[in-house]
Design an enzyme around this catalytic site. Structure first.
Site, PDB file in Angstrom:
ATOM      1  N   GLY A   1      40.740  11.371 -13.152  1.00  0.00           N
ATOM      2  CA  GLY A   1      41.454  10.292 -13.862  1.00  0.00           C
ATOM      3  C   GLY A   1      40.703   9.612 -14.739  1.00  0.00           C
ATOM      4  O   GLY A   1      39.390  10.147 -15.159  1.00  0.00           O
TER       5      GLY A   1
ATOM      6  N   GLU B   1     -12.999   5.087   3.252  1.00  0.00           N
ATOM      7  CA  GLU B   1     -13.382   4.926   1.851  1.00  0.00           C
ATOM      8  C   GLU B   1     -12.131   4.235   1.037  1.00  0.00           C
ATOM      9  O   GLU B   1     -10.881   4.037   1.349  1.00  0.00           O
ATOM     10  CB  GLU B   1     -13.595   6.118   1.110  1.00  0.00           C
ATOM     11  CG  GLU B   1     -12.853   7.272   0.934  1.00  0.00           C
ATOM     12  CD  GLU B   1     -13.406   8.669   0.422  1.00  0.00           C
ATOM     13  OE1 GLU B   1     -14.396   9.217   0.993  1.00  0.00           O
ATOM     14  OE2 GLU B   1     -12.428   9.047  -0.252  1.00  0.00           O
TER      15      GLU B   1
ATOM     16  N   ASP C   1     -18.525   9.293  -0.431  1.00  0.00           N
ATOM     17  CA  ASP C   1     -18.653   7.976  -0.914  1.00  0.00           C
ATOM     18  C   ASP C   1     -18.150   7.124   0.336  1.00  0.00           C
ATOM     19  O   ASP C   1     -17.250   6.332   0.252  1.00  0.00           O
ATOM     20  CB  ASP C   1     -17.849   7.645  -2.016  1.00  0.00           C
ATOM     21  CG  ASP C   1     -18.128   6.381  -2.528  1.00  0.00           C
ATOM     22  OD1 ASP C   1     -16.971   5.888  -2.974  1.00  0.00           O
ATOM     23  OD2 ASP C   1     -19.162   5.569  -2.216  1.00  0.00           O
TER      24      ASP C   1
ATOM     25  N   THR D   1      37.589   3.401 -13.906  1.00  0.00           N
ATOM     26  CA  THR D   1      38.345   3.272 -12.671  1.00  0.00           C
ATOM     27  C   THR D   1      37.976   2.974 -11.454  1.00  0.00           C
ATOM     28  O   THR D   1      38.562   3.252 -10.367  1.00  0.00           O
ATOM     29  CB  THR D   1      39.539   4.155 -12.672  1.00  0.00           C
ATOM     30  OG1 THR D   1      38.957   5.353 -12.707  1.00  0.00           O
ATOM     31  CG2 THR D   1      40.348   4.282 -13.838  1.00  0.00           C
ATOM     32  N   GLY D   2      36.454   2.902 -11.330  1.00  0.00           N
ATOM     33  CA  GLY D   2      35.791   2.675  -9.913  1.00  0.00           C
ATOM     34  C   GLY D   2      35.595   3.915  -9.192  1.00  0.00           C
ATOM     35  O   GLY D   2      35.342   3.687  -7.949  1.00  0.00           O
TER      36      GLY D   2
ATOM     37  N   TYR E   1     -17.743  16.760   1.838  1.00  0.00           N
ATOM     38  CA  TYR E   1     -16.587  15.840   0.828  1.00  0.00           C
ATOM     39  C   TYR E   1     -16.283  14.589   1.306  1.00  0.00           C
ATOM     40  O   TYR E   1     -15.980  13.436   0.914  1.00  0.00           O
ATOM     41  CB  TYR E   1     -15.454  16.824   0.839  1.00  0.00           C
ATOM     42  CG  TYR E   1     -14.090  16.252   0.219  1.00  0.00           C
ATOM     43  CD1 TYR E   1     -13.143  15.508   0.947  1.00  0.00           C
ATOM     44  CD2 TYR E   1     -13.973  16.108  -1.343  1.00  0.00           C
ATOM     45  CE1 TYR E   1     -11.997  14.835   0.126  1.00  0.00           C
ATOM     46  CE2 TYR E   1     -12.964  15.481  -1.854  1.00  0.00           C
ATOM     47  CZ  TYR E   1     -12.020  14.772  -1.062  1.00  0.00           C
ATOM     48  OH  TYR E   1     -10.798  14.299  -1.613  1.00  0.00           O
TER      49      TYR E   1
END
Length: 359
Positions: free
Chosen positions: A235, A59, A111, A239-240, A107
């Site tokens: 830190g 369906e 459809d 600063t990554g 169920y």
């Protein structure tokens, strides 16, 4: 019946799956396969359980995609501990025990666009009613209502929608619990990990400290009984630190708070980013790279995580330095289980001019 429980093993889930029932209800979401192809596959797959009846219906879903339902009835209970047992090609079959075969069949046939059947349908046994008497109407209990919902729902959205329409008061007052149960009934299938962060070259005065930590704790596997060591980096911002920490491989990432419901057992390490010392739950277990410990997810049940020892990279800015909030006992444990790197002025985890290194 289909059951789930906690387990620290399994590639796709930390749950223990078991299905044992003569009547099985299957749903293949976003599946364009022909019902006949699915039905013949199920017949061959379950031959040892003597399949008596197979119904497969295709369906259309509300978003326009195809999906298929199947009702499988066998003489012997179909038994498996593999949640992918009924998978066909790349299409995953959601497995449910069909406790009410009449309702499941009704169920499925609501459809249909395409249908395929094989064998003779076995109707559900009904209670005896003496001649001349009408069966008394019995209002279903909440347990029965929820059992029907769990049997028929095919997705988290449909499950929550059925709860809302069938038990509106409970839905309004206990939505968090229903959302949790929906996530357990319909867990996300883990996708192959793709690292979104490019590797960076750091500009540090003492690269050796980081390199000496990386090799045994990230790039090498544990020896039997061995525990990893964590890494603490403190830190300035920009600063990554975060980009570098997240570029090393598959990991659990937590910022501001820790959500245990998303814990990935396949992760190589954890990243705790900008979480103050006093607000970090299970910090001793994270810092100590412990395994098999119990956590308490928000709105969820207690669960066991960390089936293996993995390190934690802790990132802090100077105003949230963990060491400032520690007692002497905390410091002693921290130093015994965690390497530390305090950024000096000008140090960065990226070379000047690198993109994406400003976190």
């Amino acid at each position: 019946m289909s059951t789930v429980g906690s387990s620290s093993e399994g590639r796709h889930s930390v749950r223990c799956f078991r299905h044992r029932n003569a009547n099985t209800f299957l749903t293949y979401s976003k599946c364009p396969l022909e019902p006949e192809f699915i039905g013949e596959h199920l017949f061959r797959l379950t031959r040892e359980y003597e399949p008596a009846y197979i119904l497969v219906v295709r369906e259309t879903h509300t978003d326009g995609t195809w999906h298929c339902h199947a009702l499988l009835q066998c003489i012997k209970p179909c038994t498996t501990r593999d949640e992918r047992y009924f998978d066909i090609d790349r299409y995953h079959g959601n497995i449910q025990s069909a406790k009410s075969t009449d309702k499941v069949r009704e169920y499925i046939l609501k459809d249909p666009k395409d249908k395929w059947e094989k064998g003779t349908y076995i109707p559900r046994k009904k209670s005896f009613v003496p001649p001349g008497k009408e069966p008394a109407e019995k209002k279903p209990t909440k347990d029965e209502v929820m059992r029907e919902i769990m049997t028929h729902a095919t997705s988290r959205e449909e499950y929550l929608s059925l709860v809302q329409s069938s038990l509106p008061y409970d839905w309004a007052t206990k939505l968090n619990y229903f959302e949790y149960s929906a996530s357990r009934l319909f867990p996300d299938i883990a996708e192959p990990y793709t690292n979104p962060h490019p590797t960076t070259e750091y500009d540090l005065h003492c690269n050796e400290t980081i390199e000496d930590w990386l090799k045994p704790n990230i790039y090498q596997q544990n020896a039997p009984g061995e525990r990893k060591r964590s890494l603490y980096i403190c830190g300035p911002t920009r600063t990554g630190k975060t980009s570098w920490a997240r570029s090393l491989g598959r990991h659990n990432y937590w910022q501001n708070n820790i959500d245990w419901s998303s814990y990935d057992e396949e992760a190589q390490y954890n990243v705790v980013d900008d979480i103050p010392f006093k607000f970090c739950p299970c910090r001793k277990r994270l810092v100590g790279c412990q395994k098999d410990y119990i956590v308490n997810p928000k709105y969820g049940k207690r669960r066991k995580v960390a089936s293996k020892s993995i390190p934690t990279i802790i990132l802090a800015n100077e105003d949230e330095d963990w060491l400032k909030d520690m007692t002497p006992a905390h410091v002693e444990y921290f130093e015994a289980n965690c390497d530390q790197y305090i950024l000096l002025p000008g140090e960065k985890f990226y070379k000047t001019g690198e993109a994406g290194g400003s976190i």
